[in-house]
Design a protein around this motif. Structure first.
Motif, PDB file in Angstrom:
ATOM      1  N   PRO A  13      -3.805  34.655  91.868  1.00 43.61           N
ATOM      2  CA  PRO A  13      -4.767  35.772  92.955  1.00 43.61           C
ATOM      3  C   PRO A  13      -6.201  34.950  93.112  1.00 43.61           C
ATOM      4  CG  PRO A  13      -4.268  36.416  91.103  1.00 43.61           C
ATOM      5  CD  PRO A  13      -3.339  35.570  91.144  1.00 43.61           C
ATOM      6  N   LEU A  14      -6.513  34.273  91.943  1.00 41.14           N
ATOM      7  CA  LEU A  14      -7.888  33.666  91.900  1.00 41.14           C
ATOM      8  C   LEU A  14      -7.781  32.326  91.503  1.00 41.14           C
ATOM      9  CD1 LEU A  14      -9.726  36.905  90.284  1.00 41.14           C
ATOM     10  CD2 LEU A  14     -10.098  36.089  92.526  1.00 41.14           C
ATOM     11  N   PRO A  15      -8.888  31.347  91.734  1.00 35.75           N
ATOM     12  CA  PRO A  15      -8.790  29.950  91.183  1.00 35.75           C
ATOM     13  C   PRO A  15      -9.060  30.060  89.635  1.00 35.75           C
ATOM     14  CG  PRO A  15     -10.480  30.415  92.954  1.00 35.75           C
ATOM     15  CD  PRO A  15     -10.035  31.601  92.485  1.00 35.75           C
ATOM     16  N   ASN A  65      12.454  42.876  88.224  1.00 34.94           N
ATOM     17  CA  ASN A  65      11.793  41.430  88.333  1.00 34.94           C
ATOM     18  C   ASN A  65      10.351  41.709  87.944  1.00 34.94           C
ATOM     19  OD1 ASN A  65      14.032  39.954  89.438  1.00 34.94           O
ATOM     20  ND2 ASN A  65      13.720  40.855  91.195  1.00 34.94           N
ATOM     21  N   HIS A  66       9.877  40.770  87.137  1.00 35.65           N
ATOM     22  CA  HIS A  66       8.336  40.864  86.829  1.00 35.65           C
ATOM     23  C   HIS A  66       7.804  39.473  86.985  1.00 35.65           C
ATOM     24  CE1 HIS A  66       9.480  44.402  84.141  1.00 35.65           C
ATOM     25  NE2 HIS A  66      10.673  43.552  83.843  1.00 35.65           N
ATOM     26  N   LEU A  67       6.356  39.721  87.286  1.00 32.54           N
ATOM     27  CA  LEU A  67       5.276  38.926  87.225  1.00 32.54           C
ATOM     28  C   LEU A  67       4.062  39.126  86.500  1.00 32.54           C
ATOM     29  CD1 LEU A  67       5.621  37.681  90.919  1.00 32.54           C
ATOM     30  CD2 LEU A  67       6.442  36.374  88.974  1.00 32.54           C
ATOM     31  N   MET A  68       3.549  38.214  85.618  1.00 33.29           N
ATOM     32  CA  MET A  68       2.086  38.561  85.037  1.00 33.29           C
ATOM     33  C   MET A  68       1.026  37.559  85.603  1.00 33.29           C
ATOM     34  SD  MET A  68       2.655  37.648  81.277  1.00 33.29           S
ATOM     35  CE  MET A  68       1.161  38.260  80.703  1.00 33.29           C
ATOM     36  N   VAL A  69      -0.249  37.971  85.392  1.00 30.29           N
ATOM     37  CA  VAL A  69      -1.242  37.053  86.052  1.00 30.29           C
ATOM     38  C   VAL A  69      -2.164  37.116  84.436  1.00 30.29           C
ATOM     39  CG1 VAL A  69      -3.279  37.193  87.193  1.00 30.29           C
ATOM     40  CG2 VAL A  69      -1.163  37.999  88.264  1.00 30.29           C
ATOM     41  N   ARG A  70      -2.577  36.001  84.288  1.00 26.78           N
ATOM     42  CA  ARG A  70      -3.544  35.721  83.085  1.00 26.78           C
ATOM     43  C   ARG A  70      -4.879  35.051  83.918  1.00 26.78           C
ATOM     44  NH1 ARG A  70      -1.725  36.033  78.071  1.00 26.78           N
ATOM     45  NH2 ARG A  70       0.458  36.178  77.692  1.00 26.78           N
ATOM     46  N   ASP A  71      -6.093  35.310  83.227  1.00 24.16           N
ATOM     47  CA  ASP A  71      -7.304  34.635  83.871  1.00 24.16           C
ATOM     48  C   ASP A  71      -7.435  33.234  83.113  1.00 24.16           C
ATOM     49  OD1 ASP A  71      -8.156  34.938  81.201  1.00 24.16           O
ATOM     50  OD2 ASP A  71      -9.422  36.855  81.450  1.00 24.16           O
ATOM     51  N   PRO A  72      -8.579  32.640  83.296  1.00 25.55           N
ATOM     52  CA  PRO A  72      -8.704  31.159  82.912  1.00 25.55           C
ATOM     53  C   PRO A  72      -8.793  31.198  81.304  1.00 25.55           C
ATOM     54  CG  PRO A  72     -10.014  31.561  84.672  1.00 25.55           C
ATOM     55  CD  PRO A  72      -9.660  33.035  84.543  1.00 25.55           C
ATOM     56  N   GLU A  73      -9.213  32.165  80.668  1.00 26.28           N
ATOM     57  CA  GLU A  73      -9.298  32.257  79.188  1.00 26.28           C
ATOM     58  C   GLU A  73      -7.806  32.733  78.695  1.00 26.28           C
ATOM     59  OE1 GLU A  73     -11.942  33.721  80.764  1.00 26.28           O
ATOM     60  OE2 GLU A  73     -12.463  31.745  80.538  1.00 26.28           O
ATOM     61  N   GLY A  74      -6.879  33.103  79.359  1.00 27.58           N
ATOM     62  CA  GLY A  74      -5.399  33.259  78.898  1.00 27.58           C
ATOM     63  C   GLY A  74      -5.047  34.789  78.575  1.00 27.58           C
ATOM     64  N   VAL A  75      -6.280  35.619  79.104  1.00 21.57           N
ATOM     65  CA  VAL A  75      -6.066  37.173  78.916  1.00 21.57           C
ATOM     66  C   VAL A  75      -5.253  37.723  80.018  1.00 21.57           C
ATOM     67  CG1 VAL A  75      -7.505  39.274  78.820  1.00 21.57           C
ATOM     68  CG2 VAL A  75      -8.338  37.527  77.754  1.00 21.57           C
ATOM     69  N   ALA A 110      -4.376  43.439  94.974  1.00 23.75           N
ATOM     70  CA  ALA A 110      -3.744  43.022  96.287  1.00 23.75           C
ATOM     71  C   ALA A 110      -2.800  42.090  96.239  1.00 23.75           C
ATOM     72  CB  ALA A 110      -4.956  42.547  97.406  1.00 23.75           C
ATOM     73  N   TRP A 111      -2.986  40.683  95.419  1.00 26.99           N
ATOM     74  CA  TRP A 111      -1.829  39.942  95.264  1.00 26.99           C
ATOM     75  C   TRP A 111      -0.750  40.455  94.671  1.00 26.99           C
ATOM     76  CZ3 TRP A 111       0.699  38.137  90.820  1.00 26.99           C
ATOM     77  CH2 TRP A 111       1.425  36.894  91.152  1.00 26.99           C
ATOM     78  N   CYS A 112      -1.017  41.369  93.656  1.00 28.48           N
ATOM     79  CA  CYS A 112       0.103  42.246  92.765  1.00 28.48           C
ATOM     80  C   CYS A 112       1.172  42.996  93.867  1.00 28.48           C
ATOM     81  CB  CYS A 112      -0.358  42.771  91.855  1.00 28.48           C
ATOM     82  SG  CYS A 112      -0.799  42.294  90.148  1.00 28.48           S
ATOM     83  N   PHE A 113       0.342  43.821  94.798  1.00 28.05           N
ATOM     84  CA  PHE A 113       1.317  44.534  95.804  1.00 28.05           C
ATOM     85  C   PHE A 113       1.864  43.623  96.773  1.00 28.05           C
ATOM     86  CE2 PHE A 113      -1.351  47.894  93.971  1.00 28.05           C
ATOM     87  CZ  PHE A 113      -0.240  49.263  93.988  1.00 28.05           C
ATOM     88  N   GLU A 114       1.381  42.538  97.262  1.00 29.90           N
ATOM     89  CA  GLU A 114       1.993  41.469  97.981  1.00 29.90           C
ATOM     90  C   GLU A 114       3.283  40.920  97.459  1.00 29.90           C
ATOM     91  OE1 GLU A 114      -1.190  38.572  98.947  1.00 29.90           O
ATOM     92  OE2 GLU A 114      -2.155  39.947 100.181  1.00 29.90           O
ATOM     93  N   ARG A 115       3.254  40.711  96.236  1.00 32.44           N
ATOM     94  CA  ARG A 115       4.248  40.156  95.270  1.00 32.44           C
ATOM     95  C   ARG A 115       5.190  41.112  95.173  1.00 32.44           C
ATOM     96  NH1 ARG A 115       0.756  36.895  96.138  1.00 32.44           N
ATOM     97  NH2 ARG A 115       2.064  36.904  98.111  1.00 32.44           N
ATOM     98  N   ALA A 116       4.905  42.404  95.143  1.00 32.10           N
ATOM     99  CA  ALA A 116       5.824  43.541  95.127  1.00 32.10           C
ATOM    100  C   ALA A 116       6.719  43.411  96.096  1.00 32.10           C
ATOM    101  CB  ALA A 116       5.251  44.729  94.570  1.00 32.10           C
ATOM    102  N   GLU A 117       5.806  43.665  97.598  1.00 32.55           N
ATOM    103  CA  GLU A 117       6.689  43.608  98.625  1.00 32.55           C
ATOM    104  C   GLU A 117       7.577  42.543  98.612  1.00 32.55           C
ATOM    105  OE1 GLU A 117       5.623  43.180 103.355  1.00 32.55           O
ATOM    106  OE2 GLU A 117       4.052  43.667 101.989  1.00 32.55           O
ATOM    107  N   GLU A 118       7.421  41.226  98.399  1.00 30.81           N
ATOM    108  CA  GLU A 118       8.145  40.113  98.530  1.00 30.81           C
ATOM    109  C   GLU A 118       9.345  40.264  97.830  1.00 30.81           C
ATOM    110  OE1 GLU A 118       6.136  36.741  97.328  1.00 30.81           O
ATOM    111  OE2 GLU A 118       4.895  36.621  99.129  1.00 30.81           O
ATOM    112  N   LEU A 119       9.233  40.825  96.448  1.00 32.17           N
ATOM    113  CA  LEU A 119      10.263  41.208  95.474  1.00 32.17           C
ATOM    114  C   LEU A 119      11.385  42.192  95.985  1.00 32.17           C
ATOM    115  CD1 LEU A 119       8.414  40.851  92.171  1.00 32.17           C
ATOM    116  CD2 LEU A 119      10.221  39.282  92.956  1.00 32.17           C
TER     117      LEU A 119
END
Length: 349
Positions: A13-15, A65-75, A110-119
């Motif tokens: 979702p973010l650089p 099905n699951h997806l997770m998001v981490r920031d640049p510091e790994g959180v 927004a990214w998470c809900f878009e992926r949820a729609e795809e799944l």
């Protein structure tokens, strides 16, 4: 393409952020993320590693099905969960770290809900459907989740009161007996005593399907789906399934689960409790005190096990007035959750 293969090609979702399918190694971070969310949105955390592990890697993981998001510091900052609940129904969970400011949280949500729609689309197409329902939720006191759900095309359709009742030790033996002609018993066991009797389980399923047929958003779940889903709960116990009979015929059922001790709103630790997943009474047996007898059975069982509470959920707009029965027996509302739905049109398979 499998979920893992799709996850390898995801644009986060973010650089400099990352997004992927979580494994056992991510469970502790997912628990911490969920607990931060619960504390902010509800007032106290309740998630534990047993609960999250059951979703990600447990018996019921094959329908999720699951997806997770981490920031640049790994959180861990975001988590998407899609559960193929039954034909035409996908349960959607989106958790975003409450510590993120809106300028970061909004694009992650927004990214998470878009992926949820795809799944959800993949699940529906695999089932050969033309449409499916995405069923998500929020805590009533959450400020941000409803905004994200609305932006993702969901609509708020229902409120649910989460109720609890204290249990006293003496209630193991002091509660009233069922009325004449009504019996309440645990589902029977087979000859070896290890597995439940299949006919009893089918009677539980039949009674619950019949009793909820005219309730809000009711849908048919096969016997196999019903058993698979409930057995996947980490609190599942066969000795928490009760069947009520009226004049020898199946008339009511209650399915409960064990709940591990949790931290309360004021930071105190509670012992284990019981939670009523389902309670239903067949229309032919209403007015015979069946529901009350089933509730007495789960209260007595909790008291005998040394538990201090029994929780349940009730539709805030229920036409049956079930909340009146629960309040008369000592249940009180602790917090409120919301159901949000989106009807998703699916491409041809």
């Amino acid at each position: 393409m499998s979920l893992a293969e799709r996850a390898d090609h995801l644009t986060p979702p973010l650089p400099d952020w990352s997004a992927y399918e979580p494994t056992d190694a991510d469970i502790d971070d997912l628990v911490a993320l969920l607990r931060r969310h619960e504390k902010e949105a509800r007032g106290w955390p309740g998630a534990d590693s047993e609960m999250v592990e059951a979703e990600v890697a447990g018996r019921g993981a094959d329908t999720r099905n699951h997806l997770m998001v981490r920031d640049p510091e790994g959180v861990a900052r975001g988590w998407v969960s899609c559960h193929d609940r039954a034909r035409g129904r996908v349960l959607v969970g989106v958790t975003v770290d409450p510590n993120l400011p809106d300028d970061l949280a909004d694009p992650v949500a927004a990214w998470c809900f878009e992926r949820a729609e795809e799944l959800a689309t993949v699940i529906g197409v695999d089932r050969g459907l033309e449409r499916t329902q995405m069923d998500s939720g929020a805590f009533a006191d959450d400020d941000r989740q409803p905004r994200w759900l609305t932006a993702a095309g969901f609509r708020h359709v229902r409120d649910w009161w989460q109720m609890t009742r204290p249990v006293a030790p003496e209630e193991a033996t002091s509660l009233p007996e069922p009325r004449e002609g009504v019996t309440v018993r645990l589902v029977a066991r087979d000859g070896g005593g290890r597995l439940p009797d299949e006919q009893d389980l089918r009677d539980v399923h039949m009674v619950l399907e019949a009793s909820f047929a005219d309730h809000f958003n009711s849908y048919r779940e096969t016997f196999e789906e019903f058993l698979h889903r409930l057995r996947a709960d980490p609190g599942h116990r066969w000795d928490h399934w009760w069947l009520a009979e009226v004049d020898g015929q199946p008339a009511g059922a209650l399915v409960a689960v064990a709940v591990t001790g949790r931290t309360t709103r004021d930071g105190q630790e509670q012992p284990d409790g019981s939670y009523v997943e389902y309670i239903g009474v067949h229309s032919r047996a209403r007015g015979r005190g069946v529901a009350k007898s089933l509730l007495y059975a789960v209260i007595a069982d909790a008291a005998e096990r040394g538990r201090n509470r029994v929780g349940l959920e009730v539709d805030a707009d229920s036409p049956t007035g079930a909340d009146g029965l629960y309040r008369s027996l000592g249940w009180e509302t602790v917090y409120t959750t919301q159901s949000w739905h989106r009807d998703l049109a699916l491409p041809a398979g």
